[in-house]
Design a protein around this motif. Structure first.
Motif, PDB file in Angstrom:
ATOM      1  N   ARG A  50       0.835  -1.213   0.000  1.00  0.00           N
ATOM      2  CA  ARG A  50       0.000   0.000   0.000  1.00  0.00           C
ATOM      3  C   ARG A  50       0.866   1.259   0.000  1.00  0.00           C
ATOM      4  NH1 ARG A  50      -4.632   0.805   4.690  1.00  0.00           N
ATOM      5  NH2 ARG A  50      -5.550   2.772   3.978  1.00  0.00           N
ATOM      6  N   ALA A  80       1.462   4.106  -2.915  1.00  0.00           N
ATOM      7  CA  ALA A  80       1.136   5.503  -2.598  1.00  0.00           C
ATOM      8  C   ALA A  80       2.328   6.430  -2.816  1.00  0.00           C
ATOM      9  CB  ALA A  80       0.634   5.615  -1.168  1.00  0.00           C
ATOM     10  N   PHE A 120       4.763  17.602   3.819  1.00  0.00           N
ATOM     11  CA  PHE A 120       6.207  17.786   3.747  1.00  0.00           C
ATOM     12  C   PHE A 120       6.569  19.260   3.562  1.00  0.00           C
ATOM     13  CE2 PHE A 120       5.387  13.457   2.064  1.00  0.00           C
ATOM     14  CZ  PHE A 120       5.945  12.749   3.111  1.00  0.00           C
ATOM     15  N   ILE A 145      -0.791  13.712   2.666  1.00  0.00           N
ATOM     16  CA  ILE A 145       0.428  13.026   2.234  1.00  0.00           C
ATOM     17  C   ILE A 145       0.231  12.746   0.742  1.00  0.00           C
ATOM     18  CG2 ILE A 145       1.774  10.898   2.475  1.00  0.00           C
ATOM     19  CD1 ILE A 145       0.837  10.801   5.410  1.00  0.00           C
ATOM     20  N   PRO A 146       1.147  13.191  -0.122  1.00  0.00           N
ATOM     21  CA  PRO A 146       0.950  13.000  -1.566  1.00  0.00           C
ATOM     22  C   PRO A 146       0.835  11.511  -1.914  1.00  0.00           C
ATOM     23  CG  PRO A 146       2.906  14.349  -1.126  1.00  0.00           C
ATOM     24  CD  PRO A 146       2.441  13.825   0.181  1.00  0.00           C
ATOM     25  N   MET A 147      -0.097  11.157  -2.800  1.00  0.00           N
ATOM     26  CA  MET A 147      -0.282   9.744  -3.155  1.00  0.00           C
ATOM     27  C   MET A 147      -0.385   9.511  -4.654  1.00  0.00           C
ATOM     28  SD  MET A 147      -2.551   8.116  -0.133  1.00  0.00           S
ATOM     29  CE  MET A 147      -2.964   9.448   0.984  1.00  0.00           C
ATOM     30  N   HIS A 148       0.169   8.370  -5.075  1.00  0.00           N
ATOM     31  CA  HIS A 148       0.179   7.981  -6.490  1.00  0.00           C
ATOM     32  C   HIS A 148      -0.634   6.710  -6.712  1.00  0.00           C
ATOM     33  CE1 HIS A 148       3.700  10.503  -5.765  1.00  0.00           C
ATOM     34  NE2 HIS A 148       3.643  10.847  -7.042  1.00  0.00           N
ATOM     35  N   ASN A 149      -0.650   6.273  -7.992  1.00  0.00           N
ATOM     36  CA  ASN A 149      -1.275   4.999  -8.374  1.00  0.00           C
ATOM     37  C   ASN A 149      -2.721   4.839  -7.886  1.00  0.00           C
ATOM     38  OD1 ASN A 149       0.938   3.592  -9.783  1.00  0.00           O
ATOM     39  ND2 ASN A 149       1.993   3.734  -7.812  1.00  0.00           N
ATOM     40  N   GLU A 150      -3.429   5.969  -7.827  1.00  0.00           N
ATOM     41  CA  GLU A 150      -4.847   5.960  -7.402  1.00  0.00           C
ATOM     42  C   GLU A 150      -5.075   5.401  -6.009  1.00  0.00           C
ATOM     43  OE1 GLU A 150      -7.392   4.232 -10.545  1.00  0.00           O
ATOM     44  OE2 GLU A 150      -5.569   4.424 -11.757  1.00  0.00           O
ATOM     45  N   VAL A 151      -4.031   5.408  -5.174  1.00  0.00           N
ATOM     46  CA  VAL A 151      -4.215   4.984  -3.789  1.00  0.00           C
ATOM     47  C   VAL A 151      -4.932   6.113  -3.058  1.00  0.00           C
ATOM     48  CG1 VAL A 151      -3.058   4.284  -1.652  1.00  0.00           C
ATOM     49  CG2 VAL A 151      -2.149   3.557  -3.866  1.00  0.00           C
ATOM     50  N   SER A 169      -5.764   6.200   0.446  1.00  0.00           N
ATOM     51  CA  SER A 169      -5.360   6.487   1.823  1.00  0.00           C
ATOM     52  C   SER A 169      -4.271   5.525   2.241  1.00  0.00           C
ATOM     53  CB  SER A 169      -6.557   6.341   2.765  1.00  0.00           C
ATOM     54  OG  SER A 169      -6.937   4.971   2.842  1.00  0.00           O
ATOM     55  N   LEU A 170      -3.612   5.863   3.340  1.00  0.00           N
ATOM     56  CA  LEU A 170      -2.596   4.996   3.931  1.00  0.00           C
ATOM     57  C   LEU A 170      -3.135   4.435   5.244  1.00  0.00           C
ATOM     58  CD1 LEU A 170       0.531   7.286   3.427  1.00  0.00           C
ATOM     59  CD2 LEU A 170       0.207   5.032   2.411  1.00  0.00           C
ATOM     60  N   ASN A 171      -2.563   3.338   5.687  1.00  0.00           N
ATOM     61  CA  ASN A 171      -2.851   2.865   7.042  1.00  0.00           C
ATOM     62  C   ASN A 171      -2.531   3.997   8.020  1.00  0.00           C
ATOM     63  OD1 ASN A 171      -1.309   1.896   9.574  1.00  0.00           O
ATOM     64  ND2 ASN A 171      -2.630   0.172   9.090  1.00  0.00           N
ATOM     65  N   ALA A 188      -1.379   4.118  11.025  1.00  0.00           N
ATOM     66  CA  ALA A 188      -0.103   4.019  11.736  1.00  0.00           C
ATOM     67  C   ALA A 188       1.052   4.396  10.813  1.00  0.00           C
ATOM     68  CB  ALA A 188       0.096   2.608  12.285  1.00  0.00           C
ATOM     69  N   VAL A 189       0.942   4.015   9.548  1.00  0.00           N
ATOM     70  CA  VAL A 189       1.954   4.394   8.566  1.00  0.00           C
ATOM     71  C   VAL A 189       1.924   5.904   8.358  1.00  0.00           C
ATOM     72  CG1 VAL A 189       2.523   4.287   6.107  1.00  0.00           C
ATOM     73  CG2 VAL A 189       2.083   2.168   7.376  1.00  0.00           C
ATOM     74  N   SER A 232       3.444   7.756  11.239  1.00  0.00           N
ATOM     75  CA  SER A 232       4.905   7.611  11.268  1.00  0.00           C
ATOM     76  C   SER A 232       5.561   8.534  10.250  1.00  0.00           C
ATOM     77  CB  SER A 232       5.288   6.161  10.974  1.00  0.00           C
ATOM     78  OG  SER A 232       4.577   5.287  11.814  1.00  0.00           O
ATOM     79  N   ILE A 233       4.952   8.628   9.075  1.00  0.00           N
ATOM     80  CA  ILE A 233       5.489   9.510   8.040  1.00  0.00           C
ATOM     81  C   ILE A 233       5.416  10.966   8.499  1.00  0.00           C
ATOM     82  CG2 ILE A 233       5.047  10.400   5.700  1.00  0.00           C
ATOM     83  CD1 ILE A 233       4.279   7.481   4.950  1.00  0.00           C
TER      84      ILE A 233
END
Lengths: 257, 257
Positions: free
Chosen positions: A128, A132, B197, B232-238, B240-242, B244-245, B248-249
């Motif tokens: 994931r 992302a 960022f 948080i910038p996202m690619h590949n049509e994702v 959202s992120l978990n 916890a991830v 951390s970022i």
């Protein structure tokens, strides 16, 4: 003939086989996914959820193949949990690892390589985050890591079907291809003095970052092949991060630095 | 009297109550931990692992208190799973949230606030990353998030006892204190245009970053109080992120920018 064989191998490499009645039905009902084939054990009675699965496949013209129980378990590779149902889902960005697949015109490609990440939840979360972050790809040697099953699909939140993944059999096979291509091999290791943020900010060569096992870290064999050892800076006497968190930080570090 | 009461409240706030026979024995055997008291139900038979627990406590002079079954469950707050055993572990960096606790001389303090993070594994992973990243603290409103139990201890890899944590009861209580202190409130939201960022790199005011619920994201109430919305910038049509991830970022983004 060789190129036909290669083409077929590449095509098969872009398939993820998901088993289990509920996960398979969910895949078939998700119209954003490219479904290749539905495999059913001929021992399944066509009622209940099996009936729903067949109806969902027919409604979107997915080819249905019937197998005896034993042949089906060779497709699922998990007789105990496949429940007589497997679906092949296509990920257009998944491919076999090859020198060609690593060629980056800018010579600044960024990849992650998994070296014995055995927890499917971690593998899913890494997929994931890699998708992302938008790095060039995630290299997964199949024999050394959790297999891409329904648990991975779940913890990847479906991004397993969108992520740029490069598959091979073993870690040493991956290392060999990476070395031939002249890329950096950077292992993540808690005790390393160079930190991943400075490295990512200054380096101009394509790099493969290696994430190791949940308890043991990166294997000895891989450490030997490494051109760099990098750490994520840590405070408060914390000794390590969860591997999925570390992988995500590395993936984003390479994109923002 | 008020200051005595405050001091006692602060002291109690630095305690984490861990229940269950195996987790408690592990705590007692870990000599890097500061153990305050061992609580036992007087219904426990002093044999097997209970005997080991008592011996481990005695060998390091930990006070043992005996309670009837009902009183013990008031300490564990989980009668079904406490197995008649609770241990109070001290985290010297854990405190009650107050204006004083947020005062940062440099005016550049960085905190994370959890707004309905209900999965204990996520809370544990966030604690581990916050401790590792070295930000000023993690604000946890108790009523709104997973309680700090044995599951959290496990997924924090023991860092729950080292992390700078600030406790309060509700999210609105936290927001009020943060506002009085004049800090930025930055909610993480997938659709936000400003990215975390760039924000972290340019901003010179202390900031509390808010991480929301696993499915729903940050609550409406908190969004209203926010001074910034970041993504948080996202690619590949994702999409959202978990959580916890993502946390951390964000924690590392504030430290490296």
């Amino acid at each position: 003939m060789t190129s036909d064989y290669q083409a077929k191998k590449q095509f098969l490499a872009s398939m993820i086989s998901v088993y289990g009645r509920k996960p398979v039905l969910e895949m078939l009902e998700d119209h954003s996914l490219l479904i290749h084939k539905l495999h059913l054990a001929d021992s399944n009675k066509p009622q209940g959820i099996i009936k729903d699965i067949i109806r969902a496949a027919e409604s979107r013209d997915v080819e249905i193949l019937y197998h005896d129980r034993k042949s089906l378990s060779r497709i699922s590779r998990n007789m105990k949990q496949d429940q007589g149902v497997v679906v092949d889902v296509h990920n257009p960005k998944m491919n076999l690892l090859s020198k060609a697949a690593l060629k980056s015109t800018e010579k600044t490609g960024q990849w992650l390589l998994l070296d014995n990440v055995t927890n499917p939840q971690n593998v899913g979360m890494i997929i994931r985050s890699v998708a992302a972050a938008g790095i060039n790809g995630l290299i997964i040697p199949r024999q050394a890591n959790a297999s891409l099953n329904a648990l991975v699909v779940k913890s990847s939140a479906g991004t397993l079907f969108k992520a740029p993944i490069l598959l091979c059999d073993t870690v040493s096979e991956a290392i060999e291809i990476i070395q031939t291509q002249g890329l950096n091999i950077a292992v993540l290791a808690g005790e390393a003095k160079e930190d991943v943020f400075s490295f990512a900010a200054t380096d101009g060569v394509g790099t493969v970052y290696v994430m190791g096992n949940e308890s043991e870290g990166v294997s000895k064999e891989t450490r030997k092949a490494a051109t760099h050892a990098l750490s994520i800076p840590m405070h408060n006497e914390v000794e390590s991060l969860n591997v999925a968190v570390a992988a995500s930080i590395v993936a984003y570090a390479t994109q923002i630095s």
